[in-house]
Every structure is written in structure tokens, then in C-alpha cells.
Motif scaffolding. Structure first.
Motif, PDB file in Angstrom:
ATOM      1  N   ARG A 176     -66.673 -84.334  88.577  1.00  0.00           N
ATOM      2  CA  ARG A 176     -66.885 -85.613  89.279  1.00  0.00           C
ATOM      3  C   ARG A 176     -67.323 -85.351  90.726  1.00  0.00           C
ATOM      4  O   ARG A 176     -68.182 -86.053  91.270  1.00  0.00           O
ATOM      5  CB  ARG A 176     -65.582 -86.423  89.237  1.00  0.00           C
ATOM      6  CG  ARG A 176     -65.742 -87.898  89.424  1.00  0.00           C
ATOM      7  CD  ARG A 176     -64.662 -88.699  88.699  1.00  0.00           C
ATOM      8  NE  ARG A 176     -63.320 -88.242  88.995  1.00  0.00           N
ATOM      9  CZ  ARG A 176     -62.586 -88.651  90.027  1.00  0.00           C
ATOM     10  NH1 ARG A 176     -63.059 -89.537  90.874  1.00  0.00           N
ATOM     11  NH2 ARG A 176     -61.369 -88.189  90.215  1.00  0.00           N
ATOM     12  N   ARG A 179     -70.996 -84.614  90.619  1.00  0.00           N
ATOM     13  CA  ARG A 179     -71.865 -85.782  90.422  1.00  0.00           C
ATOM     14  C   ARG A 179     -71.999 -86.584  91.718  1.00  0.00           C
ATOM     15  O   ARG A 179     -73.064 -87.094  92.041  1.00  0.00           O
ATOM     16  CB  ARG A 179     -71.359 -86.638  89.261  1.00  0.00           C
ATOM     17  CG  ARG A 179     -71.596 -85.947  87.905  1.00  0.00           C
ATOM     18  CD  ARG A 179     -71.383 -86.869  86.731  1.00  0.00           C
ATOM     19  NE  ARG A 179     -69.991 -87.225  86.551  1.00  0.00           N
ATOM     20  CZ  ARG A 179     -69.138 -86.530  85.790  1.00  0.00           C
ATOM     21  NH1 ARG A 179     -69.547 -85.449  85.135  1.00  0.00           N
ATOM     22  NH2 ARG A 179     -67.891 -86.911  85.669  1.00  0.00           N
ATOM     23  N   ARG A 224     -66.663 -94.072  89.952  1.00  0.00           N
ATOM     24  CA  ARG A 224     -66.659 -92.618  90.073  1.00  0.00           C
ATOM     25  C   ARG A 224     -66.172 -92.175  91.454  1.00  0.00           C
ATOM     26  O   ARG A 224     -65.564 -91.135  91.630  1.00  0.00           O
ATOM     27  CB  ARG A 224     -68.086 -92.108  89.847  1.00  0.00           C
ATOM     28  CG  ARG A 224     -68.242 -90.629  89.984  1.00  0.00           C
ATOM     29  CD  ARG A 224     -69.700 -90.232  90.029  1.00  0.00           C
ATOM     30  NE  ARG A 224     -70.377 -90.476  88.772  1.00  0.00           N
ATOM     31  CZ  ARG A 224     -71.699 -90.462  88.629  1.00  0.00           C
ATOM     32  NH1 ARG A 224     -72.473 -90.232  89.675  1.00  0.00           N
ATOM     33  NH2 ARG A 224     -72.240 -90.683  87.457  1.00  0.00           N
ATOM     34  N   SER A 225     -66.445 -92.985  92.457  1.00  0.00           N
ATOM     35  CA  SER A 225     -66.222 -92.539  93.833  1.00  0.00           C
ATOM     36  C   SER A 225     -64.827 -92.865  94.367  1.00  0.00           C
ATOM     37  O   SER A 225     -64.532 -92.580  95.514  1.00  0.00           O
ATOM     38  CB  SER A 225     -67.266 -93.178  94.744  1.00  0.00           C
ATOM     39  OG  SER A 225     -66.879 -94.498  95.071  1.00  0.00           O
TER      40      SER A 225
END
Ligand SMILES: [Zn+2]
Length: 471
Positions: A176, A179, A224-225
Motif C-alpha cells: 500500500r 501504491r 487507500r491513503s
């Protein structure tokens, strides 16, 4: 093709433990590899449930990787200045020799405290930032138990935390981080929203298998962040606390997400779960197990994964007088002397030993008596559970000792009893026991949860208390 430097330096520091964590603890392997430098890094961590392994896998050769250094020490007392300066010095020198780079990825814990620095990751990141200058982005993955400081946030483009406890997603967190770094290198605009220093709950109530953390982490996982760190409560430092962070290009949306998660973290209480004294728990476990089992007694306060010595004997003593012939096992007691004596005498013999309590805490004395040596092992074996996935354990000489019908798994290095292979290595099949006592707070649930008939939380002496000591 970008040129990406990669390093790791992990420690979870329990500031209530007096004994300092020295350089040797970072150099020697245990569940994870010892200190690795340079080109050997990738191969040494391949396939392991470690953030750096997940990061490297995700990059998958698409960019130039510059491996610097990786090390981790078992959780314990403050890191000595000598150890911190030695590792930080090597890391900074390796980076200086590798410049220029386009980005730096770090595999950090986030709750390291040294003799001189209460916010050791903030100090390390500050030094790295000075060396790199203001432009090169730094990304770091962090443990779910990180105590995140504003200084750490200021020095990085993004901090990315685990989302599970038991931490079954460490490698996934590294992926992660990659990405997000990829998005950042692609020129996406970047804002940061965060709240740090939020109230923490006890380790035992931080599990993401239970409410409220299960659904809080589900909400965090929608982006995701977003990182939610539950924090490490056994740290008497100003930056100790839970945190929420989010990164991206929509500032208002980030603020709203962080505010919502911070409110849930501070307002939602864990459902009350019973906590037992050893005798009460043993009686209950005998009844619950019947002819089956295992009922797990979680000796949560002597968890070496949170700075416990893994050699307290409060629960063991009670098991020895409870008449549990051949139906109970306990692990791991860390006692290198007893393991060496067992290896000296050999499997099948019986020896008089004093076992455990060698760390001399809580006024405890070792358990003395005649122990039957059921099996011995080198301490080198492959982990099989989801938490230690891919790890080659090296716990020093090990043994299974039997005393008054209780099988006791002894190791020479402290390691959280969170993998069934630790027992099988010395001939114990965990599922065959009625009662299984484990020195672990939560991580044991990943591998032992599926075979457990019931789990009882025990309060017995240990350096990872459910309530931090008052200072
Ligand atoms: Zn953790």
C-alpha cells in the motif's frame, strides 16, 4: 524508471522496562532476520509477512531499488544511544553513498524510544530529511501500535499503517505504501490531514477482530491513503496516543474523514469482556474443555511482543498445582539456562531444574523441581501461521519439559507465542490439548483462534500490564 532507496529500522519500546535494548538485539535474528545490509536485503525478507517484503514485491522490478539496511529488535526497554546511533549512522552513510535517489521508503514501527529521544522515528526522519533536502519524498510504513508525532508527519510525504491486529497485513501495508508512492511520483497533488495524541485503549481491547476497532478499521479501509494507529500505551512519552492520518488531493474530504474516524476512536468503547485470575480461569477452562479443547489461557501481561520477559511464572505455578495430567501446555517460557540444561541431559531423561523468573521481576522465584525432558529442538523452524508467515524462526535451543502433567515449551530467546509451529517444533500438537496457556496479548488469535474452543484472558504478573503503570 525511478531510483528508490529502501531501509527499515523497527523497535516497539516499552518505557516501563528498565533493561535497555542494545545493538546485539538488532543484529541477532529471532522470528525476523537479523541486521541486513545492502544487496542481501531483498532475498533475506522475500515471502515474509513484513512491510519491506510487501513493498519490494509490489515494485516488482519496475524501478531501480537501492537497498540500504533493515533490522528489528524484539520489543523491550528503551533503545540504548549506542544502538540507535550505530544503526542510524549506518543507514545515513549508506543513503549518502547512494545519492541521488528519487524517493526513500522506510519500514518503521513508530513507537521507538531511545535513551535520548522520546520520538526516535521523528529524530531519524529529521536526519534523513536533512540529508535528502526538502524535495525527495519519504514514505514510511508503520505498525498499528505506532505513536505518531507531528514531527514524523512533517518529515514524510506519507505514513502508512497496518490495518489489522493481529498484524496479518504487514506485507500488504508495504504494498500500500508503494501504491501511494507511485501516485505521488506521478505528480498527484498532495494534502495531509491528521489528528494525533488521541486517547488509547489497552492492547487487549485494540484487536481488530472485535468491536469497536473492527468497524473503525473497515471505515478507514475505504480509502487507500487513510491510516488509523491505535498507539502503544506502554510508552510514557509526549507523543503516545492513537492517531488518524489521510493523504490526497481533496483537502475538505480528507478533513472530514479524519474528523469522523477520530470521533469514533475516542468515543466508542470496547464491549466488556471478562478478565480472570489464574485459579478461576483454570477451573473454568477445565469445565469448558471437557474431553476436547483447547481452551486458551491468554497470559496477556507477560507478552514479549510488548516488552514482557516471557519468563514470569504466576500462571504456570497455578497450573502445576491444578492437577491437569497430560492435558495442559504452556509456552513460551524464555529461559536459556533451562534450555541448555535440557539439551545437556537429552530427551527422555529427567533433571532437577529451576525454571523461569530469571528476569527477577515482580518478586517471583523460579519454579524448582524435577522436569521430564519430552523433546529438545534447535529453535530453528519455519513459522506456519498467518502472523509470522514466511518467517524462519531462530529462537535458540528449545525444549518441551513436563512437570506434574503440564508440558512447558522453553525457548532461549523471547518470542510471542503466536504460531503453532513453536509448539510442534518440540513435539506438541496444540489442538490435542485441553488447556493451552499462551504468552501473547492478541497476535495469538490469528493462528490459535481457529482451533480454540474458548479464550480466557488472564491477569498474572508481566511487564505488559493491561493498565500502564502510573508515573
Ligand atoms: Zn504492533
Amino acid at each position: 524508471m525511478a531510483r528508490i532507496a529502501v531501509a527499515g529500522f523497527q523497535h516497539e519500546t516499552n518505557t516501563f522496562v528498565d533493561r535497555k535494548t542494545e545493538l546485539a538485539a538488532f543484529i541477532q535474528p529471532d522470528a525476523w532476520p537479523g541486521l541486513i545490509e545492502g544487496a542481501a536485503l531483498g532475498a533475506a525478507v522475500k515471502g515474509m509477512n513484513l512491510p519491506v517484503a510487501g513493498f519490494l514485491d509490489a515494485v516488482d522490478g519496475a524501478h531501480e531499488i537501492v537497498p540500504l539496511l533493515w533490522c528489528a529488535a524484539s520489543p523491550g526497554g528503551p533503545v540504548s544511544d549506542h544502538a540507535f546511533e550505530a544503526v542510524a549512522g549506518r543507514l545515513l552513510r549508506a543513503l549518502a553513498e547512494s545519492l541521488p535517489v528519487d524517493a526513500l521508503y522506510l519500514d518503521l514501527h513508530g513507537a521507538m524510544v531511545t535513551e535520548s529521544f522520546a520520538d526516535a522515528e521523528g529524530e531519524l526522519l529529521g536526519r534523513l530529511r536533512n540529508l535528502l533536502g526538502p524535495e525527495v519524498p519519504v514514505f514510511a510504513s508503520l505498525d498499528y501500535h505506532a505513536n505518531i508525532s507531528p514531527r514524523m508527519i512533517a518529515a514524510t510525504a506519507a505514513l502508512v499503517g497496518y490495518r489489522t491486529y493481529p498484524h496479518v497485513d504487514m506485507a500488504e501495508t508495504g504494498a500500500r505504501a508503494w501504491r501511494l508512492m507511485q501516485q505521488h511520483l506521478g505528480g498527484q497533488l498532495w494534502h495531509t490531514a491528521f489528528r494525533t495524541g488521541l486517547a488509547m485503549r489497552s492492547l487487549v481491547w485494540q484487536s481488530t477482530l472485535s468491536e469497536p476497532m473492527r468497524s473503525i478499521m473497515r471505515e478507514a479501509g475505504e480509502s487507500r491513503s487513510v491510516t488509523v494507529a491505535a498507539g502503544f500505551p506502554l510508552a510514557d512519552v509526549a507523543c503516545a496516543g492513537a492517531s488518524v492520518l489521510a493523504y490526497g488531493d481533496d483537502e475538505a474530504a480528507l478533513d472530514a474523514t479524519v474528523a469522523s474516524l477520530a470521533a469514533r476512536l475516542t468515543q466508542e468503547e470496547a464491549a466488556p469482556e471478562a478478565v480472570y485470575a489464574p485459579d478461576e480461569a483454570i477451573d473454568r477452562a477445565v469445565r469448558l474443555a471437557g474431553d476436547g479443547g483447547p481452551v486458551i489461557l491468554a497470559d496477556v501481561q507477560d507478552n514479549p511482543g510488548a516488552g514482557g520477559s516471557s519468563d514470569t511464572v504466576g500462571l504456570l505455578r497455578r497450573m502445576l498445582v491444578a492437577e491437569l495430567p497430560g492435558r495442559a501446555a504452556l509456552g513460551l517460557i524464555c529461559d536459556a539456562e533451562a534450555a541448555a540444561a535440557a539439551h545437556g541431559a537429552g530427551s527422555g531423561s529427567a533433571v532437577e531444574l529451576s525454571l523461569g523468573a530469571k528476569s527477577g521481576q515482580f518478586g517471583e522465584k523460579p519454579v524448582t523441581g524435577v522436569f521430564e525432558i519430552r523433546a529438545i529442538g534447535s529453535g530453528k523452524f519455519a513459522a506456519t501461521g498467518p502472523f509470522y508467515k514466511g518467517c524462519s524462526m531462530d529462537l535458540g535451543p528449545m525444549a518441551c519439559l513436563r512437570c506434574r502433567g503440564v508440558d512447558i515449551v522453553v525457548s532461549s530467546r523471547p518470542q510471542q507465542a503466536a504460531d503453532q509451529a513453536m509448539f510442534r517444533h518440540v513435539g506438541i500438537e496444540p489442538a490435542d490439548y485441553g488447556i493451552l496457556a499462551l504468552k501473547s496479548s492478541v497476535h495469538f488469535r490469528a493462528d490459535f483462534g481457529p482451533i480454540a474452543k474458548a479464550i480466557l484472558i488472564i491477569v498474572s504478573p508481566g511487564a505488559s500490564p493491561m493498565e500502564p503503570p502510573v508515573t
